[in-house]
Design a protein around this motif. Structure first.
Motif, PDB file in Angstrom:
ATOM      1  N   TRP A  75     -25.139  21.956 139.557  1.00 54.12           N
ATOM      2  CA  TRP A  75     -24.288  23.143 139.522  1.00 54.12           C
ATOM      3  C   TRP A  75     -24.424  23.904 138.219  1.00 54.12           C
ATOM      4  O   TRP A  75     -23.480  24.544 137.758  1.00 54.12           O
ATOM      5  N   GLN A  76     -25.607  23.886 137.636  1.00 52.08           N
ATOM      6  CA  GLN A  76     -25.836  24.445 136.311  1.00 52.08           C
ATOM      7  C   GLN A  76     -25.259  25.850 136.137  1.00 52.08           C
ATOM      8  O   GLN A  76     -24.571  26.118 135.178  1.00 52.08           O
ATOM      9  N   LEU A  77     -25.532  26.735 137.044  1.00 53.74           N
ATOM     10  CA  LEU A  77     -25.094  28.126 136.890  1.00 53.74           C
ATOM     11  C   LEU A  77     -24.051  28.546 137.920  1.00 53.74           C
ATOM     12  O   LEU A  77     -23.626  29.693 137.932  1.00 53.74           O
ATOM     13  N   GLU A  78     -23.648  27.618 138.767  1.00 49.03           N
ATOM     14  CA  GLU A  78     -22.700  27.942 139.834  1.00 49.03           C
ATOM     15  C   GLU A  78     -21.358  27.262 139.582  1.00 49.03           C
ATOM     16  O   GLU A  78     -21.307  26.158 139.057  1.00 49.03           O
ATOM     17  N   PRO A  79     -20.281  27.893 139.997  1.00 46.98           N
ATOM     18  CA  PRO A  79     -18.973  27.239 139.885  1.00 46.98           C
ATOM     19  C   PRO A  79     -18.902  25.999 140.773  1.00 46.98           C
ATOM     20  O   PRO A  79     -19.514  25.952 141.833  1.00 46.98           O
ATOM     21  N   PHE A  80     -18.169  25.007 140.314  1.00 46.92           N
ATOM     22  CA  PHE A  80     -17.975  23.771 141.072  1.00 46.92           C
ATOM     23  C   PHE A  80     -16.500  23.399 141.026  1.00 46.92           C
ATOM     24  O   PHE A  80     -15.758  23.848 140.149  1.00 46.92           O
ATOM     25  N   GLY A  81     -16.091  22.596 141.978  1.00 46.89           N
ATOM     26  CA  GLY A  81     -14.702  22.167 142.043  1.00 46.89           C
ATOM     27  C   GLY A  81     -14.582  20.665 141.919  1.00 46.89           C
ATOM     28  O   GLY A  81     -15.564  19.942 141.700  1.00 46.89           O
TER      29      GLY A  81
END
Length: 133
Positions: A75-81
């Motif tokens: 999830w380097q550049l993406e939002p994660f939950g």
């Protein structure tokens, strides 16, 4: 008009983009610039070396938070939950411990909160973590 980083016309935005504003990387850039005024070369060198063991050790992430390294790889550049964090939780931390670790990472500015209870890695930290061992 763009802010200038030094007399050679290097835009400050480029310096901030490569270093993320992290004092460790800014210090390295400053030291390199003192030796020779070649900002593009120095920024390229820092960008290429940010994945090195040296920076992982400076950021104290070489042995910390294995689950954050796993998250950064995916999830380097993406939002994660929290759900994605649980999947990357190779240490089998309890949910409370996992949330505590995420909170510490947020306080240390390794991750930033995003809408809907999600997080996103600082781009420089993500690069350092994703290439850690």
């Amino acid at each position: 008009m763009a802010a200038q980083g030094n007399d050679s016309g290097q835009p400050l935005e480029k310096v901030v983009s490569v270093t993320g504003g992290w004092h460790l990387l800014l210090h390295d850039f400053y030291q390199l610039e003192k030796e020779s005024q070649q900002p593009e070369t120095h920024l390229r060198r820092i960008s290429e070396n940010v994945e090195s063991t040296q920076y992982r050790e400076l950021f104290h992430v070489s042995s910390m938070w294995p689950f954050l390294r796993e998250l950064a790889r995916s999830w380097q550049l993406e939002p994660f939950g929290l759900e994605e964090a649980e999947v990357a939780n190779s240490d089998a931390l309890s949910l409370d411990d996992l949330q505590r670790e995420l909170r510490w990472a947020e306080l240390l500015r390794l991750i930033q909160p995003r809408p809907e209870g999600r997080y996103q890695f600082d781009p420089v930290v993500a690069k350092v973590l994703a290439h850690g061992t």
